[in-house]
Structure formats: structure tokens, C-alpha cells
Design an enzyme around this catalytic site. Structure first.
Site, PDB file in Angstrom:
ATOM      1  N   HIS A  90      27.208  48.112  33.943  1.00 45.58           N
ATOM      2  CA  HIS A  90      27.194  49.518  33.995  1.00 45.58           C
ATOM      3  C   HIS A  90      27.703  50.189  35.462  1.00 45.58           C
ATOM      4  CE1 HIS A  90      22.922  49.409  35.670  1.00 45.58           C
ATOM      5  NE2 HIS A  90      23.335  50.391  36.424  1.00 45.58           N
ATOM      6  N   ASP A 121      24.437  43.232  30.255  1.00 50.70           N
ATOM      7  CA  ASP A 121      24.782  44.229  31.427  1.00 50.70           C
ATOM      8  C   ASP A 121      25.334  43.357  32.551  1.00 50.70           C
ATOM      9  OD1 ASP A 121      25.037  46.386  32.886  1.00 50.70           O
ATOM     10  OD2 ASP A 121      23.036  47.301  32.847  1.00 50.70           O
ATOM     11  N   SER A 204      21.382  48.800  41.362  1.00 51.20           N
ATOM     12  CA  SER A 204      22.050  48.046  40.333  1.00 51.20           C
ATOM     13  C   SER A 204      22.924  47.031  41.003  1.00 51.20           C
ATOM     14  CB  SER A 204      22.515  49.189  39.456  1.00 51.20           C
ATOM     15  OG  SER A 204      21.594  49.696  38.810  1.00 51.20           O
TER      16      SER A 204
END
Length: 352
Positions: A90, A121, A204
Site C-alpha cells: 500500500h 501487503d 508503514s
């Protein structure tokens, strides 16, 4: 909070920074010594812990980079000496080229996408020119992570590169479904490491590190509570376990794609159906894949799956979570409804 009340959301952009101060000592006035000021040394254990923090940060932080993907800003971890960097799918989104800033604060470097694997992911990008002294992180064994273990989260929240927060491993073995809002992939990920270390947008793709200086996870999600207006639930973050990161990244580096997902699949396209009271009541099979597990067991379009093994299935997310906890080749009994009658079928799970 119960799992039904919490949903996980992806964190592709930056938000807030948590600063952590460790006291090495304090200064005070000693009333029994004519008002002279004395300095009390910190307890040895506290001093040792601070030394551990500083040693790990000094050792690992140079391996954590900032990844600029145009509309999204995140983090990455140097995977090897050839310039491969692992991050979240992402974070990279649909971009193919990226600007990467190392912990030294040098001019951004150019990187290109090797491959992305949204189902977990994860993604791997590669630097065009590998700078001298680029240091790969050491990945540990996430299966040995223990609740209560001290961990540090390293990344670029708010675009503040080389930021560090601390916490503990709060739980292991979590299965979490990621939303699609905010650039999320919608993936359902098993065996995630839950941590109290602050995981903010921009973290992230960074590193969750133990005090041995080994990466045990890639921070990916923060929890939110719909009953609180989807606001972030402080101290509840999730990291993809390093064991899965290594499995996926090794395949991408070697073959340019994931060739063996290790993820179980039924081989269907499905949707959540509601009962007469508008409550989720199962997953309707819209289509079965030719040669897939469901088709091989006799399931067909229109069947409504209500149970996989001993797990009740009410939504497409609950089916994804049940499959994430299973393995390809496992035999499971599927309970389903066809023309108003409940039936069962023995299914040998396929691979995603």
C-alpha cells in the site's frame, strides 16, 4: 475491545510522532547535607536498558529508509546489499518509480518496483545505484516473538525520517483484515504481531525490531474503533511477521514474483449475503474457478457458505480470515446452503 468492534486500517501517509524519554538519573537537593546538590546515579538495570536501546537504534536505523511514492509516503527496510528494499504494497500503490532517502539524510536515490504482492501487503523495490556502505537489516525469527518482549518501531511518521518509538509485543498470531480506504489493499493477513509501539501513518513498511537488533516485523496497520468514529485506537498496531516477509521477499528477489504464496484458497468469487433481518448470513458463491478446490468438491454458483471446518462464516471477511489461518492441501468440511437445504462437502484447500 473485541475483534468484531475493531477494524484495521492501512497507514500510507504521515500523522503524529511519539517521543520517548529514558531517565538516566536525576538531580535533587539533599536536606541532610547542608543543602548541597547531589546527583544520584540511575539504577544499573535502567542504565543497561538505555544502552540496549541506543545500541539497537545505532545498529538498525541506517537500514530503515523513507520511500516517496508520489501520493504516498512510507518507510522501507534494506533487504540485501544489492539494493533491494522491502516495504508495504500500500506504500508503493500503483507507482513504478520511487525516491528513497536513507537515514544519513543524503539526496534521494531512485528506485524501481521489482514486484508487489497485495495479498500480503508486501512489495520489493530496488535502488538503481547502490551507495557505498548501504547496510542490510538482519531479519529475525518472528515465530519466537513473545508477549511482553520489548520492541522498537522505526520509520518515517509525518515524513520525519529516522523516528523511533518503543513498546512491547502485545499479542501474537493475530489475523487482521485491512480496509481498502486510504489506499489499503484489502488483504487479510495471518499471524501478525500486535504491538503497543506507536504505529503512525508513515511508519508503514518500516521495521519492528527486538533488542537483539533483529527485524521481527514490518509495521503495517493501526487499529480503529467504528464506535469511536473510526479514530485510531492508541497503542494497537500490527506488523507483518518477519517469517512471512522473508518468504515473500526471497521469492520476489529470486524470481521477480511470488511463486508459492503458502496461502490457502477455495477458488471462488463470493459476496456477503444478508438474512431477513439484514444481518450477515454467509458467503454466496458467485463463481467457482475451474479446477479449484470448491469446484472439485461440487460447490457451484448460488451456494451459500456458512461454515469452514468448525468456523462459522457470516461475511467475506470472516471467510478470508478462516482461510488465512489454514494451509494449502488441508482438508476442511464446508457447510453450505443450496435451495434452502443445508449440505456439507469435504474440500481439499488449494493455493492462492
Amino acid at each position: 475491545m473485541t475483534a468484531s468492534r475493531i477494524r484495521a486500517v492501512s497507514v500510507p501517509l504521515a500523522a503524529a510522532l511519539t517521543a520517548v524519554a529514558l531517565a538516566a538519573g536525576c538531580s535533587s537537593s539533599d536536606s541532610g547535607d547542608s543543602g548541597r546538590s547531589t546527583t544520584r546515579a540511575a539504577p544499573a538495570a535502567a542504565g543497561d536498558l538505555q544502552d540496549d536501546y541506543q545500541r539497537v537504534i545505532k545498529d538498525v536505523l541506517p537500514s530503515v529508509v523513507q520511500v516517496d511514492a508520489g501520493d504516498s509516503l512510507g518507510s522501507g527496510v534494506v533487504y540485501d546489499g544489492k539494493g533491494h528494499i522491502v516495504t508495504n504494497a500500500h506504500v508503493v500503490g500503483k507507482e513504478k518509480r520511487f525516491k528513497v532517502t536513507t537515514a544519513t539524510g543524503e539526496q534521494p536515490l531512485t528506485a524501481e518496483l521489482v514486484a508487489t504482492y497485495p495479498e500480503q501487503d508486501l512489495a520489493v523495490i530496488k535502488l538503481g545505484d547502490v551507495p557505498n556502505g548501504l547496510k542490510a537489516a538482519e531479519f529475525g525469527d518472528s515465530t519466537k516473538a513473545e508477549v511482553g518482549q520489548i520492541v522498537l518501531a522505526m520509520g518515517s511518521p509525518l515524513g520525519l525520517s529516522s523516528s523511533v518509538t518503543q513498546g512491547i509485543v502485545s499479542a501474537i498470531g493475530r489475523t487482521v483484515s485491512e480496509g481498502r480506504s486510504g489506499g489499503g489493499t484489502g488483504a487479510t493477513i495471518a499471524n501478525m504481531v500486535q504491538t503497543s509501539a506507536a504505529i503512525n501513518p508513515g511508519n508503514s513498511g518500516g521495521a519492528l525490531v527486538d533488542l537483539d537488533g533483529k527485524v521481527i516485523g514490518i509495521p503495517t496497520l493501526a487499529a480503529s474503533d467504528p464506535q469511536m468514529g473510526d479514530s485510531a485506537a492508541p497503542g494497537i498496531g500490527f506488523a507483518i511477521p518477519s517469517s512471512m516477509v522473508k518468504t515473500v521477499a526471497d521469492q520476489i528477489v529470486k524470481d521477480g514474483k511470488v511463486t508459492d504464496s503458502g496461502r490457502a484458497a477455495l477458488g471462488i468469487t463470493g459476496r456477503t449475503v444478508l438474512d431477513d433481518d439484514y444481518r450477515p448470513a454467509g458467503v454466496a458463491v458467485a463463481e467457482t474457478r475451474k479446477g479449484g478446490a470448491a469446484a472439485g468438491a461440487g460447490l457451484r454458483s448460488g451456494d451459500i457458505i456458512t461454515k469452514l471446518g468448525g468456523t462459522a462464516i457470516s461475511t467475506i471477511n470472516s471467510l478470508s480470515e478462516a482461510l488465512a489461518a489454514a494451509e494449502p492441501g488441508q482438508k476442511k468440511q464446508v457447510t453450505y446452503v443450496r435451495d434452502g437445504a443445508e449440505k456439507t462437502a469435504d474440500v481439499t484447500l488449494g493455493e492462492m
